[in-house]
Design an enzyme around this catalytic site. Structure first.
Site: not given
Length: 261
Positions: A69, A96, A171, A175, A206
């Site tokens: 974790d 990642n 996000y 990043k 996807t």
């Protein structure tokens, strides 16, 4: 002089990919294993990591699954200790793992933000601090942070029109911070001969993506398409291997030219 093909090989190397059973993680893991590394796949979902490792072993590749974790300092330390106990070294680390708070500026809550940053900010710091220790001791290693084009540029909201996909603010923050941390770590760890670089991928297509989203996203790139499963593999092996041994502190977009315009 080292033959070119050997520069890209990872034989005898031990690599750890966090979040390695996820979207981009699975392709990074496969690439490193195909290049000769023994790859440890770790995330909160240990079952998925072990299942993917077994799939790769059935193909004759060297991989194993583990659980940790990134929101827990103790969990990161235990992962490091298990890895060193089993393999005696860590040569390559791919950061990642990511947690998502979800929501734009008006929707995100303070609590969801704190939960995400526990993994994406504090957890990333601890992972780099703790997991770089065996690299520092051996004075050798490569750390690759998986950032994003959204750590480099703001969102183009037009690509989401007519879809259910949205772009979360947390996000971008995480990043962008990861890219700058990459530069700091490269500066700090260079004296230990440990390289630190970042990859900033664009969108990976996807089956979940609607035709509308794929069309609008693809039109925004210079190459006219979203990424496929092979597009991250070459850059990942390059930064992990001696092919990039004179590169550190770099952020490489893997985005079909998204950030060039």
């Amino acid at each position: 002089m080292i033959p070119t093909e050997k520069l890209f090989r990872l034989d005898g190397k031990v690599a750890l990919v966090t979040g390695g059973a996820g979207l981009y993680g699975k392709h990074i893991v496969r690439a490193l294993a195909e290049a000769g590394a023994t790859v440890v796949i770790a995330s909160r979902n240990g079952e998925a990591c072990r299942a993917y490792a077994e799939e790769l072993r059935q193909e004759g590749l060297r991989a194993e699954g583990d659980q940790y974790d990134q929101g827990s300092e103790d969990s990161i330390r235990r992962l490091r200790d298990r890895l060193i106990e089993r393999h005696g070294q860590l040569d390559v680390l791919f950061n990642n793992s990511v947690a998502r708070a979800g929501g734009d500026l008006l929707e995100v809550t303070a609590e969801r933000w704190r939960q995400a940053m526990r993994v994406n900010s504090t957890g990333l710091l601890l992972a780099c601090q703790i997991l770089s220790e065996p690299m520092r001791e051996r004075r050798s290693g490569s750390i690759v942070n998986i950032a994003s084009i959204y750590g480099m540029v703001g969102p183009d909201w037009s690509i989401y029109e007519g879809t259910t996909i949205w772009n979360p603010i947390d996000y971008h923050f995480a990043k962008g911070g990861m890219i700058q941390m990459t530069r700091y770590l490269a500066s700090f760890l260079g004296t230990y001969n440990v390289r630190v670089n970042a990859l900033s991928p664009g969108g990976l297509q996807t089956p979940d993506h609607s035709d509308t989203f794929v069309r609008q996203y693809s039109a925004r790139t210079l190459l006219g398409r979203m990424a496929d499963e092979d597009d991250i593999k070459g850059p990942a092996v390059f930064l992990a291997s001696d092919a990039s041994r004179y590169i550190t502190g770099a952020n490489i977009p893997v985005d079909a030219g998204w950030t060039a315009i």
